[in-house]
Design a protein around this motif. Structure first.
Motif, short mmCIF file in Angstrom:
data_model
loop_
_atom_site.label_atom_id
_atom_site.label_comp_id
_atom_site.label_asym_id
_atom_site.label_seq_id
_atom_site.Cartn_x
_atom_site.Cartn_y
_atom_site.Cartn_z
N TYR A 181 48.89 25.69 65.77
CA TYR A 181 48.58 25.68 67.20
C TYR A 181 49.26 26.83 67.94
O TYR A 181 48.61 27.59 68.67
N GLN A 182 50.59 26.95 67.79
CA GLN A 182 51.29 28.06 68.44
C GLN A 182 50.91 29.39 67.80
O GLN A 182 50.73 30.39 68.50
N ALA A 183 50.82 29.41 66.48
CA ALA A 183 50.53 30.67 65.77
C ALA A 183 49.20 31.26 66.21
O ALA A 183 49.06 32.49 66.29
N ASN A 184 48.22 30.42 66.52
CA ASN A 184 46.93 30.92 66.98
C ASN A 184 47.06 31.59 68.33
O ASN A 184 46.41 32.61 68.61
N ARG A 185 47.89 31.04 69.21
CA ARG A 185 48.15 31.67 70.51
C ARG A 185 48.92 32.98 70.33
O ARG A 185 48.65 33.97 70.99
N ASP A 225 56.40 29.35 58.59
CA ASP A 225 56.19 29.10 57.16
C ASP A 225 54.71 29.13 56.81
O ASP A 225 53.83 29.16 57.68
N LYS A 226 54.46 29.11 55.50
CA LYS A 226 53.09 28.99 54.99
C LYS A 226 52.61 27.56 55.23
O LYS A 226 53.41 26.61 55.20
N PRO A 228 44.74 38.37 56.54
CA PRO A 228 45.89 37.57 56.97
C PRO A 228 45.48 36.16 57.37
O PRO A 228 44.32 35.92 57.74
N GLU A 229 46.43 35.22 57.28
CA GLU A 229 46.21 33.82 57.65
C GLU A 229 47.21 33.42 58.72
O GLU A 229 48.29 34.00 58.83
N LEU A 230 46.85 32.39 59.49
CA LEU A 230 47.77 31.88 60.51
C LEU A 230 48.95 31.16 59.85
O LEU A 230 48.78 30.42 58.89
N CYS A 231 50.14 31.40 60.39
CA CYS A 231 51.33 30.69 59.93
C CYS A 231 51.39 29.30 60.55
O CYS A 231 50.60 28.96 61.43
N HIS A 232 52.34 28.50 60.09
CA HIS A 232 52.74 27.28 60.77
C HIS A 232 54.08 27.55 61.44
O HIS A 232 54.95 28.21 60.86
N THR A 233 54.26 27.04 62.66
CA THR A 233 55.54 27.19 63.36
C THR A 233 56.18 25.82 63.55
O THR A 233 55.49 24.82 63.74
N LEU A 234 57.52 25.79 63.48
CA LEU A 234 58.28 24.55 63.64
C LEU A 234 59.55 24.86 64.42
O LEU A 234 60.08 25.98 64.36
N ASN A 235 60.04 23.87 65.16
CA ASN A 235 61.34 24.05 65.80
C ASN A 235 61.98 22.71 66.11
O ASN A 235 61.32 21.67 66.06
#
Length: 438
Positions: A375-379, A306-307, A392-399
């Motif tokens: 954190y994950q998106a940067n990797r 997500d954004k 472009p910008e880094l996303c946020h990841t969730l799970n």
């Protein structure tokens, strides 16, 4: 991993965040990153200067040759050759420094959000919600006193599994080893019913089902943060350098590695059922009996991308989804906000869901729902591009688990046992094809 921009511009906030996570040597680690990056930037400045000098001298060589000043031209050529060698050395210094920065960053965990409570371990986690009582801000796992009262003695699930021929733990030991149970008859059907129920509920909530590989390469493990942090817990196929997945989070999130997503396609909502594999090295004792801690188990995972400005709302929706599943299964549950010291390496904030085991008289974790920020998106180099923007910008990841099956099965068996048999929750009956195990 944390971005250099964040570490450089908000150094004190990063250090305090790492200290809240009880990361040893937080300040020293950040200072080492900054110092190594300074070396890289200094080499970059020297390289830029050297390349500029080369460009200027190359222009002089042509002019000198036209003017017949051969000796001066040869001197200029020699100077250019020296600068080229210097530039090569500077490029090597830059590459080495960049590699060292990346190595250092991989060893530093994510920093927690401000709302994450202080605390060292599990006893300090906050109980923020339960269907057993109303929670107060002072509730922690350490002072929780709202366990359900059990009127009669209950059999633990491993005895129920044997009594009703649902799960054969000894056969699993014969075929593979401890921690690899064999589900039999109605036990297998209950397992399959839960998988289908969880997937259908995810689909109703807008998740797209994915069927990913259960074996991944090292790049995928690195992308979501399992490597190099948790390699000791993963099964490794050394010949091919592949890893058995500990969760569907790994392959599903890595679908978007090195991908730039259009803003209109966010949020991404995926779910997946997979077998999961964890070595659980060092686990032993009563807390690992039966289904409590397995090396292979089934799990449904929900993953969102997500954004940044919408990820907290996404996290809230994921929490509501998991809670809705537990309500439909009619299980006693509580929701914990993990303290800084009990958070995972990669998460910025995490909530655990636990169900009560009436026979074991303890709470069993069945889900962790996390927001990883960037954190994950940067990797992963997982980015999105806003409409009308070129950068472009880094996303946020969730799970989150929605849900992990072993302890759900344990709680269902233990909490629903009666003199007539084990009663199946109403929501599961259409999936099982039976309403009681007798």
């Amino acid at each position: 991993m944390l971005t250099l921009k964040l570490i450089t511009e908000e150094t004190e906030r990063v250090v305090k965040g790492l200290e809240k996570k009880h990361f040893k040597g937080a300040r020293e680690a950040i200072e080492q990153v900054l110092a190594t990056d300074r070396q890289r930037r200094e080499a970059q400045q020297e390289l830029d200067k050297s390349l500029n000098e080369q460009k200027q001298m190359a222009g002089q060589i042509g002019r000198l040759m036209k003017e017949g000043k051969r000796e001066e031209a040869e001197q200029a050529k020699a100077a250019v050759a020296t600068l080229k060698e210097k530039s090569k050395q500077l490029e090597e210094q830059m590459a080495k420094a960049q590699e060292e920065v990346n190595t250092l960053l991989c060893q530093i965990p994510n920093i927690p959000y401000d709302e994450v409570p202080e605390g060292v371990g599990a006893e300090d986690n906050r109980v923020v919600k339960s269907n057993q009582k109303d929670c107060t801000p002072d509730d922690t796992v350490g002072n929780w006193t709202a366990n359900p009262e059990v009127a009669t003695a209950k059999l633990p699930h491993w005895e129920l599994a044997k009594k009703y021929n649902l799960i054969d733990f000894d056969l699993g030991v014969k075929i593979t080893g401890a921690g690899f149970p064999v589900y039999v008859g109605k036990g297998a059907r209950l397992q399959r019913a839960l998988i289908n129920f969880f997937l259908d509920e995810a689909r109703k909530s807008g998740y797209t089902e994915i069927m990913p590989p259960t074996v991944v390469n090292a790049a995928s493990g690195y992308g979501t943060g399992q490597l190099p942090d948790k390699e000791g817990q993963m099964y490794h196929c050394e010949t091919d350098d592949f890893y058995l997945i500990p969760t569907a989070e790994v392959p599903v999130t890595n679908i978007y590695r090195d991908v730039i997503i259009d803003e209109k396609d966010l949020p991404v909502k995926n779910c997946a059922y997979t077998q999961c594999f964890r070595r659980e090295a060092g686990s032993y004792g009563k807390d690992v009996r039966g289904l409590n801690r397995l090396h292979e188990f089934s799990k449904i995972e929900i993953v969102r991308i997500d954004k940044p400005e919408h990820s907290k709302e996404s996290h809230k929706e994921m929490l509501e989804h998991v809670e809705g599943l537990l309500k439909k299964l009619e299980l006693p549950y509580r929701i914990l906000l993990l303290c800084g010291g009990d958070q995972s390496f990669t998460s910025a904030i995490c909530y655990d869901f636990e169900v009560y085991s009436e026979a074991q008289k303890r709470w069993l974790e069945v889900s962790s729902v996390s927001n990883f920020d960037t954190y994950q998106a940067n990797r992963l180099k997982c980015r999105f591009r806003r409409e009308g923007s070129k950068k472009p910008e880094l996303c946020h990841t969730l799970n989150g688990s929605a849900l992990a099956l072993p302890r759900i099965v344990a709680a269902l068996l233990e909490n629903n046992q009666t003199e007539q048999g084990i009663v199946i929750p109403k929501a599961l009956v259409p999936y099982c094809g039976f309403d009681i195990i007798d």
